[in-house]
Scaffold this motif. Sequence first.
Motif, short mmCIF file in Angstrom:
data_model
loop_
_atom_site.label_atom_id
_atom_site.label_comp_id
_atom_site.label_asym_id
_atom_site.label_seq_id
_atom_site.Cartn_x
_atom_site.Cartn_y
_atom_site.Cartn_z
N LEU A 3 -11.99 -1.31 3.85
CA LEU A 3 -10.93 -2.19 3.36
C LEU A 3 -11.40 -3.10 2.24
O LEU A 3 -10.61 -3.48 1.37
CB LEU A 3 -10.35 -3.01 4.51
CG LEU A 3 -9.49 -2.22 5.51
CD1 LEU A 3 -9.07 -3.10 6.66
CD2 LEU A 3 -8.29 -1.61 4.81
N ASP A 4 -12.69 -3.46 2.23
CA ASP A 4 -13.24 -4.23 1.11
C ASP A 4 -13.16 -3.42 -0.18
O ASP A 4 -12.73 -3.92 -1.22
CB ASP A 4 -14.68 -4.62 1.40
CG ASP A 4 -15.32 -5.36 0.25
OD1 ASP A 4 -14.80 -6.43 -0.14
OD2 ASP A 4 -16.35 -4.86 -0.27
N LEU A 5 -13.56 -2.15 -0.11
CA LEU A 5 -13.45 -1.28 -1.28
C LEU A 5 -12.00 -1.10 -1.69
O LEU A 5 -11.66 -1.16 -2.87
CB LEU A 5 -14.08 0.08 -0.97
CG LEU A 5 -13.95 1.14 -2.05
CD1 LEU A 5 -14.64 0.70 -3.34
CD2 LEU A 5 -14.52 2.46 -1.58
N TYR A 6 -11.11 -0.91 -0.71
CA TYR A 6 -9.68 -0.76 -1.01
C TYR A 6 -9.15 -2.00 -1.72
O TYR A 6 -8.44 -1.89 -2.71
CB TYR A 6 -8.90 -0.50 0.29
CG TYR A 6 -7.41 -0.52 0.07
CD1 TYR A 6 -6.77 0.57 -0.52
CD2 TYR A 6 -6.64 -1.62 0.43
CE1 TYR A 6 -5.41 0.55 -0.74
CE2 TYR A 6 -5.28 -1.64 0.21
CZ TYR A 6 -4.67 -0.56 -0.37
OH TYR A 6 -3.32 -0.59 -0.60
N HIS A 58 -5.83 0.00 -9.49
CA HIS A 58 -5.93 1.46 -9.40
C HIS A 58 -5.21 2.03 -8.18
O HIS A 58 -4.55 3.06 -8.28
CB HIS A 58 -7.40 1.86 -9.40
CG HIS A 58 -7.62 3.31 -9.65
ND1 HIS A 58 -7.28 3.93 -10.82
CD2 HIS A 58 -8.11 4.27 -8.85
CE1 HIS A 58 -7.56 5.22 -10.74
NE2 HIS A 58 -8.07 5.44 -9.55
N TRP A 59 -5.36 1.41 -7.04
CA TRP A 59 -4.71 1.89 -5.82
C TRP A 59 -3.56 0.98 -5.46
O TRP A 59 -3.58 -0.22 -5.72
CB TRP A 59 -5.69 1.95 -4.66
CG TRP A 59 -6.69 3.06 -4.77
CD1 TRP A 59 -6.68 4.12 -5.61
CD2 TRP A 59 -7.87 3.21 -3.98
NE1 TRP A 59 -7.76 4.92 -5.41
CE2 TRP A 59 -8.52 4.39 -4.41
CE3 TRP A 59 -8.45 2.47 -2.97
CZ2 TRP A 59 -9.71 4.83 -3.84
CZ3 TRP A 59 -9.63 2.92 -2.40
CH2 TRP A 59 -10.24 4.09 -2.83
N LYS A 60 -2.53 1.56 -4.86
CA LYS A 60 -1.33 0.80 -4.49
C LYS A 60 -1.03 0.82 -2.99
O LYS A 60 -0.36 -0.05 -2.49
CB LYS A 60 -0.11 1.36 -5.22
CG LYS A 60 -0.24 1.41 -6.72
CD LYS A 60 0.00 0.07 -7.33
CE LYS A 60 0.08 0.20 -8.83
NZ LYS A 60 -0.94 -0.46 -9.56
N ALA A 108 -6.26 6.78 0.49
CA ALA A 108 -5.90 5.79 -0.53
C ALA A 108 -5.03 6.46 -1.59
O ALA A 108 -5.36 7.55 -2.07
CB ALA A 108 -7.15 5.20 -1.17
N PHE A 109 -3.93 5.80 -1.95
CA PHE A 109 -2.94 6.37 -2.86
C PHE A 109 -2.84 5.54 -4.14
O PHE A 109 -2.92 4.32 -4.10
CB PHE A 109 -1.55 6.36 -2.20
CG PHE A 109 -1.45 7.20 -0.97
CD1 PHE A 109 -0.97 8.50 -1.04
CD2 PHE A 109 -1.83 6.69 0.26
CE1 PHE A 109 -0.87 9.27 0.10
CE2 PHE A 109 -1.72 7.46 1.40
CZ PHE A 109 -1.25 8.75 1.33
N ARG A 110 -2.63 6.24 -5.25
CA ARG A 110 -2.29 5.54 -6.50
C ARG A 110 -0.86 5.03 -6.42
O ARG A 110 -0.57 3.92 -6.85
CB ARG A 110 -2.42 6.49 -7.70
CG ARG A 110 -3.83 6.57 -8.20
CD ARG A 110 -3.90 7.44 -9.42
NE ARG A 110 -4.69 8.60 -9.01
CZ ARG A 110 -4.45 9.85 -9.32
NH1 ARG A 110 -3.45 10.14 -10.12
NH2 ARG A 110 -5.22 10.81 -8.89
N GLU A 131 -5.37 9.96 -3.43
CA GLU A 131 -6.42 10.22 -4.42
C GLU A 131 -7.74 10.53 -3.72
O GLU A 131 -8.48 11.43 -4.13
CB GLU A 131 -6.59 9.02 -5.34
CG GLU A 131 -7.62 9.26 -6.41
CD GLU A 131 -7.76 8.11 -7.37
OE1 GLU A 131 -8.43 8.31 -8.38
OE2 GLU A 131 -7.21 7.03 -7.11
N PHE A 132 -8.04 9.77 -2.68
CA PHE A 132 -9.24 10.01 -1.88
C PHE A 132 -8.91 9.86 -0.40
O PHE A 132 -8.07 9.05 -0.03
CB PHE A 132 -10.35 9.00 -2.22
CG PHE A 132 -11.01 9.25 -3.54
CD1 PHE A 132 -11.89 10.30 -3.70
CD2 PHE A 132 -10.75 8.42 -4.61
CE1 PHE A 132 -12.50 10.53 -4.92
CE2 PHE A 132 -11.35 8.63 -5.83
CZ PHE A 132 -12.23 9.69 -5.99
#
Length: 113
Positions: free
Chosen positions: A27-30, A38-40, A55-57, A64-65
């Motif tokens: 969640l820190d990276l998110y 970049h991610w939404k 994780a989605f754009r 995306e990943f």
Amino acid sequence: MGVVTPFPASGRPGQIGFDRPELNRILDLYGRMVAAGHWKDYAMELGRDAAVFAAFRRAAERPEFRIEKRPALRNRQGMWALIGEAGQVVKRGHELGPVLAPIERRLMKLVED
């Protein structure tokens, strides 16, 4: 005094989940990717074979990943896997940090531009 009933530690029996330090790292990276624009959106799936963080754009497309935790592979390739948008394995390993490294490098490039 009343009787204290213990809270079940892992939810349903046989369900794979993320530990608190693992989820904090993800969640820190998110959060940093969201701050970079970049991610939404994200989704989590906790099943019997694997726990998946996607994780989605944008919310209406493929992730995306995907970060997958599969404990059954712990003694083979490693229980962590980073899966790309097309389903290819980007990185696999025994520890979460090195598996997240390709995304973190990408974040550094995004901030640098």
